[in-house]
Design an enzyme around this catalytic site. Structure first.
Site, PDB file in Angstrom:
ATOM      1  CB  ALA A 297     -10.520 -38.195  16.784  1.00 38.29           C
ATOM      2  CG  PHE A 298      -9.259 -36.491  11.541  1.00 39.79           C
ATOM      3  CD1 PHE A 298      -9.795 -35.506  12.341  1.00 39.79           C
ATOM      4  CD2 PHE A 298      -8.095 -36.223  10.834  1.00 39.79           C
ATOM      5  CE1 PHE A 298      -9.190 -34.259  12.432  1.00 39.79           C
ATOM      6  CE2 PHE A 298      -7.483 -34.974  10.922  1.00 39.79           C
ATOM      7  CZ  PHE A 298      -8.032 -33.992  11.729  1.00 39.79           C
ATOM      8  CE  LYS A 299      -6.301 -33.239  15.501  1.00 32.79           C
ATOM      9  NZ  LYS A 299      -7.750 -32.925  15.564  1.00 32.79           N
ATOM     10  CG  ASP A 300      -6.853 -42.667  16.393  1.00 36.15           C
ATOM     11  OD1 ASP A 300      -5.973 -42.349  17.215  1.00 36.15           O
ATOM     12  OD2 ASP A 300      -8.031 -42.927  16.717  1.00 36.15           O
TER      13      ASP A 300
ATOM     14  CG  MET B 110      -0.628 -39.577  16.699  1.00 33.71           C
ATOM     15  SD  MET B 110       0.255 -38.076  16.272  1.00 33.71           S
ATOM     16  CE  MET B 110      -0.888 -36.828  16.798  1.00 33.71           C
TER      17      MET B 110
END
Ligand SMILES: *Cc1c(COP(=O)(O)O)cnc(C)c1O
Length: 462
Positions: free
Chosen positions: A110-113, A116
Site C-alpha cells: 500500500a502507498f503507506k510504505d 513509513m
C-alpha cells in the site's frame, strides 16, 4: 526550517522534533512555518531522475540540519531498497488523458510504505544518535498499522503498538500486523471501529504524564514526516507527464487527508497542479464538507474500501489551517466545536478550500462496477480504494489536462471484494504468501483508555 502547530499553542520545533513528536502538545498538527519552493528549472531537472534522487531534491529543503546530505541520501536509499519495482511509483495509462500512479510496490502493498519506510529509517538514525528509546502508538484501519510494523519491527530503540478495529480489517492486513515475530511489535485488536482506535491514540497523546512516561511518538498520518515523504510522487509523476510545462490534475482516494494534503504541499512548492480531487467512499464527510461547508460526523458505515472508512479526518485540520489563512485560534475553535458534534466552515475558508480541492463520492455499487469496468477495458485489477479514485476521477476529466489517479493499494490486499466485483481473484505476490503459514500474535482489548495504557506501560517497562 521551523515547524508550527495548527492550534498555535505548542512550541515551535525543528524537523527532527516535529517528526519524533507527531501530534503537537496543544492537540494540533505541525506544519512548516514557510513552505519552500522549487524553481521551474529545479522541477524540470527532476525529469528522468531516479526516484531516490528526486526524493532527496524535493525533501531536502524541509529537514534543516537534522541529517547531513550524505546521511539523508543513505536513509532514502535504504527506505526504498525493499520495493519491488525499479521505478518505485510507476505510472500506467488507463485511457486517453487518464493515468494510474501505482503506489503499491512496497513491502506491505500500500502507498503507506512510501512514508513509513522512510520515517522508520529517520527515527532509527535520530534515536541511535541520542540513545533515546521511544514508544510508537498508532491507530489503523488496516494499512497504516501493517506499514508501521513492517517499518519498525526489530529496530533497537522502538516499541510499536498498533490499535486496529477487531474484525474490520482484511485477512491480509491483519496477518501483516500479527505475524511478525519481533518482540518490539504489539498488535492490539480493539472492540470498536477505526475512529475509536484513533480517539484512544489521541487521548494517550493528550495525557502528558503517560506521554512522557513511555516517551510516546506517533507515526499516524498526522506525522509531518509522513506527509513530506508523500509529496515526492506528486512531483515525479507530474514531471513524467510534462510538468512544469504542462499542468496535471490528481485524484486521491481519501480518508485521513494525508495523501491529498501532500499534493497540496507539492502545489505550494511550485508544481503546476490544476485540480486536486478528493475521492471518498460512502463515508463521505469530506465530500459533504467540501460541497456544503458542514463538517458533521454521523458514524462510520463499513465499506469494501476499509482504509477510507472514517468520519474524523485528522489531516483535514491542516487544510483548514491553510484555508483560514493560518489562523490558529480559528482552527482551535473549530476543533472545540467538533468535540461538541461538528462545525461549519466560514465563507472565506470555504472559498479557499474550493480553490484548492474538488471532491466526489463513490458508492459501494459504483466501486464494484468500476473494478469490473476497468478489468474489462484495460485488464487492470484495481483495489477498491483505487476504484473509488478512478470513478471520481472519471467525473473530473478535462481535455488538455492529464488526470493522475493514485492507486493506493495492491488488489491482492482486498481479494474478496475484487473477486466479487470482477470474477478474478488477484494473486498475492509470492513474497507475501508465507505469512499465511505463520502464527498470529495479537492482544484483544476493550475500547478503554486505562486498560490500553496499563498494557503499554507493562510491556515497555524494562
Ligand atoms: C490510508 C489509505 C487511504 C487514505 O489515505 P489518507 O492519506 O488517509 O487520506 C486510501 N487508500 C488506502 C489503500 C489506504 O491505505
Amino acid at each position: 526550517m521551523r515547524y508550527i502547530s495548527t492550534r498555535g499553542k505548542a512550541p515551535e520545533l525543528s524537523f527532527e522534533e516535529a517528526m519524533l513528536t507527531g501530534l503537537a502538545r496543544d492537540g494540533g498538527l505541525y506544519l512548516p512555518k514557510t513552505i519552500p519552493t522549487l524553481s521551474t528549472a529545479e522541477i524540470k531537472a527532476l525529469h528522468g531522475m531516479p526516484y531516490e534522487e528526486a526524493a532527496f531534491t524535493i525533501m531536502r529543503p524541509f529537514i534543516g540540519d537534522t541529517f547531513t546530505d550524505a546521511e539523508f541520501k543513505q536513509l532514502i536509499a535504504q527506505a526504498y531498497a525493499g520495493f519491488n519495482h525499479a521505478a518505485r511509483a510507476p505510472l500506467k495509462q488507463l485511457d486517453s488523458g487518464h493515468f494510474l500512479l501505482e503506489l503499491f510496490h512496497g513491502p506491505t502493498l500500500a502507498f503507506k510504505d512510501f512514508a513509513m519506510q522512510l520515517i522508520g529509517q529517520m527515527f532509527q538514525a535520530a534515536l541511535s544518535r541520542s540513545g533515546k528509546r521511544i514508544t510508537i502508538v498508532g491507530a489503523t484501519s488496516g494499512d497504516t498499522g501493517s506499514a508501521a510494523i513492517e517499518a519498525f519491527r526489530g529496530l533497537d530503540n522502538v516499541d510499536v503498538f498498533i490499535l486496529y478495529p477487531h474484525g474490520r480489517v482484511s485477512d491480509v492486513q491483519r496477518r501483516q500486523m500479527t505475524t511478525p515475530s519481533e518482540s518490539n511489535v504489539h498488535a492490539l485488536a480493539v472492540t470498536g471501529d477505526f475512529d475509536d482506535c484513533q480517539a484512544r491514540v489521541k487521548d494517550m497523546f493528550n495525557d502528558f504524564d503517560f506521554r512522557d512516561t513511555v516517551s510516546l511518538a506517533g507515526v499516524n498520518s498526522i506525522n509531518w514526516g509522513r506527509v513530506l515523504a508523500q509529496v515526492v510522487y506528486f512531483f515525479t509523476s507530474a514531471v513524467s507527464l510534462g510538468a512544469p510545462e504542462r499542468k496535471v490534475s490528481f485524484t486521491v482516494p481519501t480518508g485521513n487527508f494525508g495523501d491529498i494534503f501532500a499534493g497540496y504541499i507539492a502545489k505550494q512548492m511550485g508544481l503546476p497542479i490544476d485540480r486536486l480531487v478528493v475521492a471518498t467512499n460512502q463515508n463521505d464527510i469530506l465530500h459533504r464538507c467540501l460541497s456544503t461547508s458542514d463538517y458533521k460526523p454521523d458514524g462510520v458505515t463499513p465499506s469494501i474500501s476499509p482504509s477510507m472508512d472514517i468520519q474524523v479526518s485528522s489531516n483535514f485540520e491542516r487544510a483548514l489551517f491553510e484555508a483560514y489563512g493560518r489562523d490558529s485560534a480559528a482552527v482551535a475553535q473549530l476543533m472545540d466545536e467538533l468535540k461538541a458534534g461538528g462545525f461549519k466552515v466560514s465563507q472565506g475558508a470555504a472559498q479557499a478550500l474550493s480553490e484548492s480541492y474538488d471532491s466526489g463520492r463513490c458508492s459501494e455499487e459504483e466501486t464494484s462496477a468500476t473494478i469490473a469496468q476497468a478489468m474489462k477495458a484495460t485488464g487492470e485489477l484495481l483495489c477498491p480504494h483505487s476504484a473509488v479514485g478512478v470513478k471520481v476521477a472519471s467525473e473530473h476529466l478535462q481535455a488538455d489536462t492529464p488526470m493522475i489517479t493514485l492507486a493506493t493499494a495492491h488488489p491482492a490486499k482486498f481479494p474478496d471484494a475484487v473477486e466479487a466485483a470482477s470474477g478474478v481473484r488477484p494473486p498475492l505476490p509470492a513474497h507475501m504468501l508465507e505469512q499465511f503459514s505463520r502464527d498470529e500474535r495479537v492482544t484483544r482489548v476493550e475500547n478503554d483508555l486505562a486498560e490500553i495504557q496499563t498494557l503499554i506501560k507493562d510491556r515497555t517497562r524494562s
